[in-house]
Structure formats: structure tokens, C-alpha cells
Design an enzyme around this catalytic site. Structure first.
Site, PDB file in Angstrom:
ATOM      1  N   LEU A 125       0.852  -1.331  -0.079  1.00 27.95           N
ATOM      2  CA  LEU A 125       0.062  -0.046   0.019  1.00 27.95           C
ATOM      3  C   LEU A 125       0.929   1.399   0.121  1.00 27.95           C
ATOM      4  O   LEU A 125       0.246   2.252   0.401  1.00 27.95           O
ATOM      5  CB  LEU A 125      -1.062   0.162   1.244  1.00 27.95           C
ATOM      6  CG  LEU A 125      -2.009  -1.116   1.120  1.00 27.95           C
ATOM      7  CD1 LEU A 125      -3.098  -1.072   2.344  1.00 27.95           C
ATOM      8  CD2 LEU A 125      -2.902  -1.322  -0.116  1.00 27.95           C
TER       9      LEU A 125
ATOM     10  N   PHE B  40       3.031  -7.557  -9.939  1.00 26.35           N
ATOM     11  CA  PHE B  40       3.152  -6.046 -10.509  1.00 26.35           C
ATOM     12  C   PHE B  40       3.883  -5.118  -9.308  1.00 26.35           C
ATOM     13  O   PHE B  40       3.719  -3.846 -10.160  1.00 26.35           O
ATOM     14  CB  PHE B  40       1.493  -5.730 -10.692  1.00 26.35           C
ATOM     15  CG  PHE B  40       0.570  -6.716 -11.262  1.00 26.35           C
ATOM     16  CD1 PHE B  40       0.239  -5.934 -12.639  1.00 26.35           C
ATOM     17  CD2 PHE B  40      -0.021  -7.780 -11.101  1.00 26.35           C
ATOM     18  CE1 PHE B  40      -0.608  -6.710 -13.497  1.00 26.35           C
ATOM     19  CE2 PHE B  40      -0.959  -8.501 -11.708  1.00 26.35           C
ATOM     20  CZ  PHE B  40      -0.994  -7.879 -13.111  1.00 26.35           C
ATOM     21  N   ALA B  41       4.051  -5.544  -8.381  1.00 28.48           N
ATOM     22  CA  ALA B  41       4.731  -4.847  -7.358  1.00 28.48           C
ATOM     23  C   ALA B  41       6.072  -4.186  -7.866  1.00 28.48           C
ATOM     24  O   ALA B  41       7.100  -4.879  -7.874  1.00 28.48           O
ATOM     25  CB  ALA B  41       4.821  -5.342  -6.171  1.00 28.48           C
TER      26      ALA B  41
ATOM     27  N   TYR C  64      14.933   2.433 -13.659  1.00 27.77           N
ATOM     28  CA  TYR C  64      13.550   1.575 -13.870  1.00 27.77           C
ATOM     29  C   TYR C  64      13.608   0.731 -14.996  1.00 27.77           C
ATOM     30  O   TYR C  64      13.431  -0.403 -14.660  1.00 27.77           O
ATOM     31  CB  TYR C  64      12.334   2.772 -14.116  1.00 27.77           C
ATOM     32  CG  TYR C  64      11.230   2.062 -14.439  1.00 27.77           C
ATOM     33  CD1 TYR C  64      10.504   1.400 -13.585  1.00 27.77           C
ATOM     34  CD2 TYR C  64      10.771   2.156 -15.946  1.00 27.77           C
ATOM     35  CE1 TYR C  64       9.299   0.650 -13.985  1.00 27.77           C
ATOM     36  CE2 TYR C  64       9.760   1.521 -16.026  1.00 27.77           C
ATOM     37  CZ  TYR C  64       8.865   0.939 -15.257  1.00 27.77           C
ATOM     38  OH  TYR C  64       7.646   0.209 -15.550  1.00 27.77           O
TER      39      TYR C  64
ATOM     40  N   LEU D  35       0.344  10.723 -19.077  1.00 26.40           N
ATOM     41  CA  LEU D  35      -0.242  12.223 -19.765  1.00 26.40           C
ATOM     42  C   LEU D  35      -1.751  12.259 -19.825  1.00 26.40           C
ATOM     43  O   LEU D  35      -2.208  13.133 -19.599  1.00 26.40           O
ATOM     44  CB  LEU D  35       0.171  11.789 -21.428  1.00 26.40           C
ATOM     45  CG  LEU D  35      -0.233  12.922 -22.478  1.00 26.40           C
ATOM     46  CD1 LEU D  35       0.337  14.149 -22.103  1.00 26.40           C
ATOM     47  CD2 LEU D  35      -0.196  12.485 -23.728  1.00 26.40           C
TER      48      LEU D  35
ATOM     49  N   PHE E  38       6.252  18.574 -23.622  1.00 28.12           N
ATOM     50  CA  PHE E  38       7.917  18.712 -23.706  1.00 28.12           C
ATOM     51  C   PHE E  38       8.491  18.342 -25.117  1.00 28.12           C
ATOM     52  O   PHE E  38       8.462  17.438 -25.479  1.00 28.12           O
ATOM     53  CB  PHE E  38       8.244  17.848 -22.585  1.00 28.12           C
ATOM     54  CG  PHE E  38       8.045  17.998 -21.274  1.00 28.12           C
ATOM     55  CD1 PHE E  38       8.565  19.097 -20.357  1.00 28.12           C
ATOM     56  CD2 PHE E  38       7.115  17.265 -20.526  1.00 28.12           C
ATOM     57  CE1 PHE E  38       8.322  19.543 -19.191  1.00 28.12           C
ATOM     58  CE2 PHE E  38       6.570  17.468 -19.073  1.00 28.12           C
ATOM     59  CZ  PHE E  38       7.328  18.721 -18.588  1.00 28.12           C
TER      60      PHE E  38
ATOM     61  N   ARG F  94       3.421   7.877 -29.014  1.00 32.52           N
ATOM     62  CA  ARG F  94       3.350   6.879 -28.249  1.00 32.52           C
ATOM     63  C   ARG F  94       2.158   5.872 -28.511  1.00 32.52           C
ATOM     64  O   ARG F  94       1.155   6.281 -29.291  1.00 32.52           O
ATOM     65  CB  ARG F  94       3.207   7.222 -26.828  1.00 32.52           C
ATOM     66  CG  ARG F  94       4.477   8.117 -26.108  1.00 32.52           C
ATOM     67  CD  ARG F  94       5.806   7.133 -26.204  1.00 32.52           C
ATOM     68  NE  ARG F  94       6.665   7.920 -25.517  1.00 32.52           N
ATOM     69  CZ  ARG F  94       7.533   8.610 -26.339  1.00 32.52           C
ATOM     70  NH1 ARG F  94       7.602   8.614 -27.705  1.00 32.52           N
ATOM     71  NH2 ARG F  94       8.585   9.354 -25.750  1.00 32.52           N
TER      72      ARG F  94
END
Length: 335
Positions: A37, A78-79, A146, A195, A213, A226
């Protein structure tokens, strides 16, 4: 195909995780959700239909207890932390959470004989495109921690397959967007960097304007392009990936996208059409590391998983997100 066992969903209270949990429940699956959480929301889960465990993957004792108590047939993972800019300024936070913590989970899976893993990966493992559209054979050269943390975990999973037979599917998402069409759950990040929700926040006045940007990219209107993939399409892909492993599928990467690209300006114009509002926009310089164009080649997803995006028009993504933003919760969970 519905399995006979339980599914462990890590990060199941987050944006993509919660939408996938809802979809899997609709498919008759039995779910245990693990979430710390930090970014997830308890409110995003139907707590009467899932077993919810508030905890962290880095807790080895908890992982052993979870695997022993529930004996999951598969893990859907997914964490992860997902703020690219923050990963550059605080890389150790990302390597600890996105790489080191899953190792504790994987060790518990090995001890308890759980050998199926669906990994929420990312097109950020590819880095800057050398060809467009991008398929699974595109070189992987991530340009930020990342993307690197996700790429490294993919490598770990391949090694686990070789060492003890863990079978995984690496689902490399392009730009996740949209919300549950029923408006029950949605996208609620703090801070919000995506976005489409930021454009809608500008439409409601929650923020003063949306900043674009870069207007000098080698694209038709000068703004970045994208590939936007609806969160419900991502959810269905996880179910199909699970079924693929249940049938004996081998470890493999699969891109998830529509194969179509839309520019920032096109998304803003579509949002104005959906909301009936003029979006206040300011234009700034390019951001470092933003490639002009990222578009998925989704052919393998169809060939291997039988999956194809159903929501290819970004108007559908924006309409579902606007429904969430203007609904009873006003785009925010209570917790």
C-alpha cells in the site's frame, strides 16, 4: 481455462494490478493479493472476493507463510516502483524494490514448488528505439534504472528457468492508459505523471495546465508519438499468459501494445472532444531521454497468446478515464 489453484497477485492494489484482479475474478479465478500500500489502494479491491495481505515481498517469513498457507499455482507480479525520473535520482530505491525484493519472493516460490510467474515488465527494457515498430527481438539497452531493474529481473527469471524450471512470461507494456469502463476502479497515482490523467486534471482545473515537452521532434506535428494500451487489454493479456503457462508454455517475452501511435497533440485534441473543454497547454523544451516515437509490434502476442488489443482508439481510453475522474470518487480512492 480456469485452474484449480490460487493465484498470488503482488501489487494487486495498484493501477494495473487492481484492473487485472477484477478481470481474473470475472473469469472465475481465486485470488490472494499482496500489497504494501505504498502506492496501491485497499479501496481498489473487492475485499469480499479476494484474500488481501498487507505486507512486502522483502519479508522472507511472510513470503514463506503465504506460499505455505495458499500454495498458489502461479504468481502475477505487479509490485514495482515506476517513476522514471525518480529512478535516475534514487537508483538504489528502484534496485531494492524492483529487483532485490522479488528475489525473496522467488526464493520462497522455489522452496514451495511454485513454478509459474507472469511478470509485469515494460518496453523501457529496450531503451531508445533502433527500429519502429519494436518487436521482442529489439535490442535491450535500458537508459534509466527503472528500465534496467525490469530488464535485470527478466534475466533472473531466465536463470531460474534454467536452474529449477520456473516458467515465466515477461509482458512488456507500452503506454498503459484508461480505466475500468464501469467506473468502479481507476488510475490514482500520487504524484500523477501519466499524460492522459494529467490532461484530464487540467480539464477539471485540478492542475493549471498540461506541459508538452518538445514540439520539434521528427514527427508529423512535432510532438512525441506513443502506443497507448488500455488497462483492460493488459488485464486480459495476463489471463491469456497464465493459460499459456498452464498448457506447458515455455519462458518467453511478449510485447503488449496496439501497433498504432498517437502524438501528444492528438491525445490533447481527443481529450478536448471527449470533455467538451479547452485544455490549457504550455510548451516546453524536450525532456532528456524521450525518444520521438515508441510503437509496439504486437504480432507475437496474437501468435503465442491469442491476444489482441480490443481498445485501439485512444478516445475509448480517454472516455473511460474521464468517467473515473468525474464519477463519485472524482478520480481518487478514499484510502
Amino acid at each position: 481455462m480456469v485452474g484449480t489453484g490460487t493465484l498470488l497477485v503482488t501489487g494487486g492494489a495498484g493501477y494495473i494490478g487492481s484492473h487485472t484482479v477484477k478481470y481474473l475474478l470475472g473469469q472465475g479465478e481465486k485470488i490472494v493479493v499482496l500489497d504494501n500500500l505504498v502506492f496501491g489502494h485497499r479501496d481498489a479491491l473487492p475485499l469480499d472476493k479476494v484474500t488481501f495481505v498487507h505486507g512486502d515481498m522483502s519479508d522472507a517469513a511472510l513470503m514463506d507463510q503465504l506460499l505455505a498457507d495458499h500454495q498458489p499455482e502461479a504468481v502475477l507480479h505487479f509490485a514495482a516502483f515506476a517513476y522514471v525520473g525518480e529512478s535516475v535520482t534514487d537508483p538504489l530505491k528502484y534496485y531494492r524494490n524492483n529487483l532485490a525484493a522479488p528475489l525473496v519472493l522467488l526464493e520462497a516460490m522455489q522452496r514451495h514448488g511454485c513454478k509459474r510467474f507472469i511478470f509485469s515488465s515494460t518496453c523501457a527494457t529496450y531503451g531508445n528505439p533502433v527500429k519502429v515498430p519494436m518487436d521482442e527481438e529489439h535490442p535491450q539497452s535500458p537508459v534509466n534504472p527503472y528500465g534496467a531493474s525490469k530488464w535485470m529481473l527478466e534475466r533472473v527469471l531466465k536463470d531460474c528457468d534454467h536452474a529449477w524450471g520456473l516458467k515465466s512470461v515477461f509482458l512488456r507494456y507500452f503506454n498503459a492508459s484508461g480505466c475500468d469502463p464501469a467506473g468502479e476502479i481507476g488510475e490514482d497515482h500520487d504524484p500523477e505523471t501519466h499524460l492522459i490523467p494529467r490532461i484530464l486534471m487540467a480539464a477539471t482545473g485540478e492542475i493549471s495546465e498540461i506541459t508538452v515537452f518538445g514540439t520539434d521532434y521528427p514527427t508529423p506535428d512535432g510532438t512525441c508519438i506513443r502506443d497507448y494500451i488500455h488497462v483492460n487489454d493488459l488485464a486480459s493479456a495476463h489471463k491469456l499468459a497464465l493459460d499459456y503457462l498452464r498448457k506447458g508454455g515455455e519462458t518467453t517475452p511478449v510485447n503488449l501494445g496496439t501497433g498504432r501511435g498517437f502524438s501528444v497533440n492528438e491525445i490533447i485534441k481527443t481529450a478536448e472532444a471527449v470533455t467538451g473543454k479547452t485544455i490549457p497547454v504550455s510548451y516546453g523544451p524536450r525532456r532528456a531521454g524521450d525518444p520521438p516515437e515508441l510503437i509496439c509490434q504486437p504480432a507475437k502476442a496474437k501468435e503465442v497468446l491469442g491476444w489482441e488489443a480490443l481498445h485501439k482508439d485512444p478516445r475509448e481510453h480517454i472516455e473511460s478515464a474521464w468517467k473515473w475522474m468525474t464519477g463519485p470518487r472524482q478520480g481518487r480512492y478514499a484510502d
